[in-house]
Design an enzyme around this catalytic site. Sequence first.
Site, PDB file in Angstrom:
ATOM      1  N   THR A 113      28.912  19.411  20.799  1.00  0.00           N
ATOM      2  CA  THR A 113      29.165  19.794  22.188  1.00  0.00           C
ATOM      3  C   THR A 113      30.199  18.848  22.800  1.00  0.00           C
ATOM      4  OG1 THR A 113      27.007  20.789  22.366  1.00  0.00           O
ATOM      5  CG2 THR A 113      28.019  20.133  24.435  1.00  0.00           C
ATOM      6  N   GLY A 142      33.521  19.918  21.650  1.00  0.00           N
ATOM      7  CA  GLY A 142      33.759  21.208  22.305  1.00  0.00           C
ATOM      8  C   GLY A 142      34.294  21.006  23.719  1.00  0.00           C
ATOM      9  N   GLU A 164      20.107  17.019  20.105  1.00  0.00           N
ATOM     10  CA  GLU A 164      20.269  17.642  18.789  1.00  0.00           C
ATOM     11  C   GLU A 164      20.343  16.505  17.767  1.00  0.00           C
ATOM     12  OE1 GLU A 164      24.104  19.415  17.597  1.00  0.00           O
ATOM     13  OE2 GLU A 164      22.939  21.106  16.844  1.00  0.00           O
ATOM     14  N   GLU A 198      31.356  27.294  19.130  1.00  0.00           N
ATOM     15  CA  GLU A 198      29.960  27.320  18.689  1.00  0.00           C
ATOM     16  C   GLU A 198      29.511  25.882  18.550  1.00  0.00           C
ATOM     17  OE1 GLU A 198      28.785  29.835  15.363  1.00  0.00           O
ATOM     18  OE2 GLU A 198      26.914  28.686  15.282  1.00  0.00           O
ATOM     19  N   CYS A 241      23.190  24.151  12.984  1.00  0.00           N
ATOM     20  CA  CYS A 241      23.201  24.314  14.443  1.00  0.00           C
ATOM     21  C   CYS A 241      22.025  25.173  14.908  1.00  0.00           C
ATOM     22  CB  CYS A 241      24.532  24.870  14.923  1.00  0.00           C
ATOM     23  SG  CYS A 241      25.028  26.363  14.076  1.00  0.00           S
ATOM     24  N   LYS A 266      41.659  24.014  10.042  1.00  0.00           N
ATOM     25  CA  LYS A 266      41.413  22.606   9.732  1.00  0.00           C
ATOM     26  C   LYS A 266      39.945  22.432   9.398  1.00  0.00           C
ATOM     27  CE  LYS A 266      39.941  18.939  11.563  1.00  0.00           C
ATOM     28  NZ  LYS A 266      39.328  18.247  10.415  1.00  0.00           N
TER      29      LYS A 266
HETATM   30  P1  NDP Z   1      32.385  16.887  15.291  1.00  0.00           P
HETATM   31  O1  NDP Z   1      32.235  17.786  16.444  1.00  0.00           O
HETATM   32  O2  NDP Z   1      33.129  15.587  15.479  1.00  0.00           O
HETATM   33  O3  NDP Z   1      33.107  17.638  14.061  1.00  0.00           O
HETATM   34  C1  NDP Z   1      33.224  19.036  13.913  1.00  0.00           C
HETATM   35  C2  NDP Z   1      34.666  19.411  13.560  1.00  0.00           C
HETATM   36  O4  NDP Z   1      35.535  18.998  14.606  1.00  0.00           O
HETATM   37  C3  NDP Z   1      35.207  18.727  12.310  1.00  0.00           C
HETATM   38  O5  NDP Z   1      36.169  19.545  11.670  1.00  0.00           O
HETATM   39  C4  NDP Z   1      35.922  17.512  12.886  1.00  0.00           C
HETATM   40  O6  NDP Z   1      36.889  17.024  11.992  1.00  0.00           O
HETATM   41  C5  NDP Z   1      36.539  18.124  14.126  1.00  0.00           C
HETATM   42  N1  NDP Z   1      36.865  17.189  15.183  1.00  0.00           N
HETATM   43  C6  NDP Z   1      36.407  15.928  15.391  1.00  0.00           C
HETATM   44  N2  NDP Z   1      36.965  15.391  16.494  1.00  0.00           N
HETATM   45  C7  NDP Z   1      37.810  16.331  16.996  1.00  0.00           C
HETATM   46  C8  NDP Z   1      38.658  16.389  18.133  1.00  0.00           C
HETATM   47  N3  NDP Z   1      38.784  15.367  18.974  1.00  0.00           N
HETATM   48  N4  NDP Z   1      39.365  17.519  18.364  1.00  0.00           N
HETATM   49  C9  NDP Z   1      39.261  18.570  17.555  1.00  0.00           C
HETATM   50  N5  NDP Z   1      38.467  18.572  16.433  1.00  0.00           N
HETATM   51  C10 NDP Z   1      37.746  17.475  16.179  1.00  0.00           C
HETATM   52  O7  NDP Z   1      30.972  16.572  14.737  1.00  0.00           O
HETATM   53  P2  NDP Z   1      30.500  15.292  13.897  1.00  0.00           P
HETATM   54  O8  NDP Z   1      31.002  15.464  12.556  1.00  0.00           O
HETATM   55  O9  NDP Z   1      30.883  14.000  14.550  1.00  0.00           O
HETATM   56  O10 NDP Z   1      28.921  15.438  14.040  1.00  0.00           O
HETATM   57  C11 NDP Z   1      28.317  14.930  15.237  1.00  0.00           C
HETATM   58  C12 NDP Z   1      27.275  15.861  15.753  1.00  0.00           C
HETATM   59  O11 NDP Z   1      27.849  17.117  16.056  1.00  0.00           O
HETATM   60  C13 NDP Z   1      26.170  16.176  14.777  1.00  0.00           C
HETATM   61  O12 NDP Z   1      25.205  15.175  14.802  1.00  0.00           O
HETATM   62  C14 NDP Z   1      25.675  17.482  15.307  1.00  0.00           C
HETATM   63  O13 NDP Z   1      24.775  17.224  16.361  1.00  0.00           O
HETATM   64  C15 NDP Z   1      26.911  18.158  15.853  1.00  0.00           C
HETATM   65  N6  NDP Z   1      27.491  19.162  14.931  1.00  0.00           N
HETATM   66  C16 NDP Z   1      27.241  20.456  15.170  1.00  0.00           C
HETATM   67  C17 NDP Z   1      27.719  21.419  14.305  1.00  0.00           C
HETATM   68  C18 NDP Z   1      27.436  22.869  14.517  1.00  0.00           C
HETATM   69  O14 NDP Z   1      27.420  23.615  13.556  1.00  0.00           O
HETATM   70  N7  NDP Z   1      27.262  23.327  15.740  1.00  0.00           N
HETATM   71  C19 NDP Z   1      28.496  21.070  13.120  1.00  0.00           C
HETATM   72  C20 NDP Z   1      28.762  19.658  12.980  1.00  0.00           C
HETATM   73  C21 NDP Z   1      28.259  18.758  13.876  1.00  0.00           C
HETATM   74  P3  NDP Z   1      36.559  15.793  10.985  1.00  0.00           P
HETATM   75  O15 NDP Z   1      35.175  16.027  10.477  1.00  0.00           O
HETATM   76  O16 NDP Z   1      37.612  15.912   9.962  1.00  0.00           O
HETATM   77  O17 NDP Z   1      36.676  14.543  11.793  1.00  0.00           O
END
Ligand code: NDP
Length: 500
Positions: free
Chosen positions: A243, A246, A396, A264, A298, A188
């Site tokens: 996080t 996560g 972050e 991650e 990240c 996904k």
């Molecule tokens: P999210 O953690 O929400 O998104 C990352 C992935 O998880 C996307 O594919 C998202 O789908 C999916 N997702 C969202 N909610 C759920 C859930 N409840 N269960 C399972 N999967 C889910 O990050 P955000 O896009 O909201 O970004 C917020 C913050 O997260 C950023 O400001 C940053 O600090 C951090 N981040 C860190 C990343 C990294 O590489 N470590 C990458 C992205 C964000 P969809 O986008 O389709 O909703």
Amino acid sequence: MDMQSTKHIPPSSPREFGFFLNGKFEHACGREVFERNSPAHDIPVSRVPKCTHADLDKAVASARQAFEDRRWSGLAGSDRAAVLLKAAEIIRQKQEEIALWESLENGKPISQARAEVGGCIGMYEYASGLARMVHGDSFNNLGDGMFGVVTREPVGVVGLITPWNFPFLILCERVPYILASGCTLVVKPSEVTSATTLILAEILSEAGLPEGVMNVVTGSGNTIGQAMSEHMDIDMLSFTGSTQVGRSCVAAASRSNFKKLGLELGGKNPQIVFADADLEDAADGVAFGVAFNTGQCCVSGSRLIVEASVASEFTELVAAKMNKIRVGDPLDENTQVGAITTNAQNKTIMSYIVRGQKEGATLVCGGSQLDLGRGQFIAPTLFTDVKREMAIARDEIFGPVLTVQNFETVEEAVAISNDTVYGLAASVWTKNIDKALMVTRHVRAGRFWVNTTLSGGPELPLGGFKQSGWGREAGLMGVEEYTQVKSVHIEIGKRSPWIT
Ligand code: NDP
């Protein structure tokens, strides 16, 4: 094609993508559709179906069937390697198309996207070798009556949830390794950056991946992502993102089937600069480390921790570099930093910039949106007079925002670096080998760079300490992560009887 001279323009109408189920694309057909606007051009570029729970169940069932009948895991490693190598070749042919979609949906510069796709080719090539070499162990020292063999088996059906910051790169740091292990998967992508994951599904199919081995469901995280983390028939979930989400994956795994998790998560990564470093080189690296991918990274080096004796000189050097970064249209070959990927992220970054000023930090450069006529852009931003308790020093931000803190001793540099809940990455800049090794040894981070930053390849594993996650992706560990270990005890000759 001469890539550098290809002048791209955004499409005149959005491209319709289907999701990928059991070897075929399925189109929206009455499902809701998500339309993605290019964050740099404010025009719609792609449309993807919002998959339903029933679609997810079908995708998992397809991956389950493909796993159980051993159409992939039952092949010799050399046969799996051949598919991965062919995929590498097709990615090379489609490098420009993939780079364009990365740029359109994410907002990253086309030159950067091209380089990232180039790096991904090596991951398929490297993982193809691992498909042939992953192995277990044997124990021939258990006495004459016993022989022990440890085998590795693919863990089963993997759910893979990827974020929007490096849609193709993060995908390819996982998919070839997962496939090398013999697992099947349901991916996904983030809803806002689904295109290149769907293009990859097509590439793998063309490369000879049997149907059902890789399925892609599209839709939002809080519906489809959440359902994946709760799914009873997914054996392992690999999640990359915040996080906070996560944590929700851990909770969902514990109340469903205790699926294995790879996580991650976030980072607040130090850039430690000693007075004896090549300051010009370090300033360039620090500016690159925080502004690359608009800091939506990240492993972004978002905390500059600099030796007090050179702090003001070095901060000026970094500010001068940051002021020279070319922020602009990602489709322009000269652009170094593109658009902020989502509106929500844009708001988050700007709110931290305001908060930093309110909390008493000094804004040295940047600090505002750039008006380029369309799209959302933020100038690379630098704060000094930063205290450890300020939100800009702790959270972050995931944007091009650098904070500066000073230190007097190596021990203090280490203490400030470790003063975070995260432990994803760190960089140290010094020409003194003792200092470099002291810091590398004592700072708790999963990836370390000495006199460079944000470099890497398919050989070295990725992952974090502390609240930055669990497990490792890429490298040999990136395949082993997707295996289970089985210990086999083999009696030689007759057992000594229990009942006599
Ligand atoms: P999210 O953690 O929400 O998104 C990352 C992935 O998880 C996307 O594919 C998202 O789908 C999916 N997702 C969202 N909610 C759920 C859930 N409840 N269960 C399972 N999967 C889910 O990050 P955000 O896009 O909201 O970004 C917020 C913050 O997260 C950023 O400001 C940053 O600090 C951090 N981040 C860190 C990343 C990294 O590489 N470590 C990458 C992205 C964000 P969809 O986008 O389709 O909703």
